[in-house]
Design a protein around this motif. Structure first.
Motif, PDB file in Angstrom:
ATOM      1  N   GLN A   8       0.820  -1.221   0.000  1.00 31.30           N
ATOM      2  CA  GLN A   8       0.000   0.000   0.000  1.00 31.30           C
ATOM      3  C   GLN A   8       0.853   1.271   0.000  1.00 31.30           C
ATOM      4  O   GLN A   8       0.352   2.349  -0.342  1.00 31.30           O
ATOM      5  N   THR A  14      -0.998   7.394  -0.816  1.00 36.27           N
ATOM      6  CA  THR A  14       0.099   7.260   0.143  1.00 36.27           C
ATOM      7  C   THR A  14       1.361   7.916  -0.421  1.00 36.27           C
ATOM      8  O   THR A  14       2.077   8.632   0.289  1.00 36.27           O
ATOM      9  N   GLN A  78      -5.886   3.146   5.638  1.00 36.38           N
ATOM     10  CA  GLN A  78      -4.545   2.553   5.681  1.00 36.38           C
ATOM     11  C   GLN A  78      -4.403   1.511   6.779  1.00 36.38           C
ATOM     12  O   GLN A  78      -3.325   0.964   6.987  1.00 36.38           O
ATOM     13  N   ARG A 130       0.719  -2.664   5.086  1.00 36.61           N
ATOM     14  CA  ARG A 130      -0.113  -1.464   5.186  1.00 36.61           C
ATOM     15  C   ARG A 130       0.810  -0.277   5.494  1.00 36.61           C
ATOM     16  O   ARG A 130       2.037  -0.412   5.427  1.00 36.61           O
ATOM     17  N   THR A 133       0.747   5.621   9.470  1.00 29.66           N
ATOM     18  CA  THR A 133       0.641   7.015   9.015  1.00 29.66           C
ATOM     19  C   THR A 133       1.445   7.987   9.880  1.00 29.66           C
ATOM     20  O   THR A 133       1.511   9.172   9.564  1.00 29.66           O
ATOM     21  N   ASP A 205      -8.704  -0.238   2.956  1.00 28.89           N
ATOM     22  CA  ASP A 205      -7.512  -0.787   3.588  1.00 28.89           C
ATOM     23  C   ASP A 205      -7.354  -2.285   3.338  1.00 28.89           C
ATOM     24  O   ASP A 205      -8.256  -2.946   2.827  1.00 28.89           O
TER      25      ASP A 205
END
Ligand code: SF4
Ligand code: SF4
Length: 371
Positions: A8, A14, A78, A130, A133, A205
């Motif tokens: 991801q 992202t 995410q 994943r 953040t 996600d």
């Protein structure tokens, strides 16, 4: 062992936070515009009211996605949505998987899903990692090992709002469905956990929802990179639940929509930055945001997101102009039958005669709601 094909960290949204190719003033302005103090005022379709409505439509989704930010989890985007309901100690005994599948579909619709399909877990479509953040680093995806099935739900977007793409007003149709999704997946996961089984609520996600939606029989893949559903065409968003509930998987049959895309280029013609492909489906793409090893039509996501960043809102012109985006009128149903049959060239001729669908003017949308 089958490996996941995509991390991801490389998805366009992202990359806009770490990759200098995408991370720029326009991209920052795009994300900032979801707070009113930074929302631009650019006239009809992009004024304060339009951004106010769009940002309000996102409100529920925003509440869920930001509640675990301190832990680096942007829930629903995410990382999966955290489990709010404990799993009941007693399991409801399920001895008829088909009946349970029918029941769960009814309940998903009762909570507000428009379409529901069920398929088996397929690790090829899970992200290999994943995103944390806090520092935009890769982080492991943890799903319970007992999970066997995925319930995929489609959420139809408001047709009138979609008709106003591109505009900040149209972005309300996206925010609305993310907010609906958030509440529906939380409620359905809670129900399943109350039955004594694992259920992990998920939006964008954890895994790619497009292949899962196709595998669950909800539609077929289109040139515009969207799932085309018989009921709404591409005018849908998708969510999913990973579960250990004993269910039975769908066996999708060919629908004929992908075959129509092979002779149509309307979405690619209409795309302002020319991000969509005109030729045949092929494996690979123009940058790291395209999954490798899958033969399909792939957009140049850098061009697409670059256009969104300039607009300061999402674009879905390729959804609006697609002839499968319909409201179920008799002539649209007739066209659908032709387009998905061996008479697809006749459907193409008919659609070409109609030309590019006109955008609904945002001013007309606002005036219509007070009439
Ligand atoms: S506009 Fe045409 S080519 Fe594009 S997704 Fe729709 S049917 Fe397929
Ligand atoms: S969303 Fe807009 S910019 Fe992106 S591919 Fe579709 S039409 Fe092109």
């Amino acid at each position: 062992m089958i490996l996941s094909l995509f991390s991801q960290i490389n998805d366009m949204f992202t990359r806009a936070f770490w990759d200098d190719i995408v991370k720029n003033k326009d991209a920052q302005g795009f994300f900032d515009s979801y707070r009113m103090e930074f929302a631009p005022r650019r006239g009809i379709g992009f004024n304060q009211k339009d951004f106010a409505l769009r940002n309000a439509a996102w409100a529920i989704s925003d509440i869920i996605s930001s509640r675990s930010e301190d832990a680096g989890n942007r829930e629903g985007f995410q990382s999966h949505i955290k489990n709010d309901t404990p799993i009941a100690g007693d399991k409801v005994i399920i001895d008829d998987r088909d009946a349970e599948s029918r029941e769960i579909k009814k309940i998903a619709k009762m909570f507000g899903a428009d379409l529901v399909g069920i398929t088996e877990v397929d690790p090829r479509w899970h992200y290999s990692a994943r995103v944390d953040t806090r520092d935009m680093s890769e982080a492991p995806i943890e799903l319970p090992e007992t999970i066997t099935h995925v319930i995929v739900m489609a959420h139809a977007m408001d047709a009138d709002l979609v008709d106003t793409y591109p505009s900040a007003l149209a972005g309300a149709s996206t925010g609305l469905e993310y907010s609906h999704e958030a509440s529906i997946v939380i409620q359905l996961a809670s129900y399943i956990r109350n039955l004594g089984y694992e259920a992990v609520a998920s939006m964008n996600d954890t895994a790619l929802v497009i292949p899962y939606a196709i595998k669950a029989g909800l539609g077929e893949y289109g040139r515009n990179q969207m799932v085309l559903t018989p009921e709404f065409g591409p005018r849908v968003r998708f969510s999913k639940i990973f579960t250990s509930l004993p269910l039975s998987a769908e066996n999708p049959k060919p629908l004929g929509m992908t075959d129509y895309c092979k002779i149509c280029t309307k979405c690619a013609d209409a795309c302002p930055p020319k991000a969509l492909p005109f030729g045949e489906a092929r494996a690979g793409g123009e940058n790291v945001s395209t999954i490798r090893g899958v033969k399909k039509w792939s957009a140049n996501c850098e061009k697409c997101f670059g256009y969104w960043a300039k607009l300061k809102t999402d674009c879905a012109i390729c959804m609006r102009v697609c002839p499968f985006n319909h409201r179920g009128k008799w002539h649209e149903r007739l066209w659908y039958k032709l387009a998905t049959s061996r008479y697809r060239k006749l459907a193409l001729w008919w659609d070409n005669r109609k030309g590019m669908p006109e955008r609904l003017k945002p001013r007309d949308w606002w005036e219509a709601i007070v009439k």
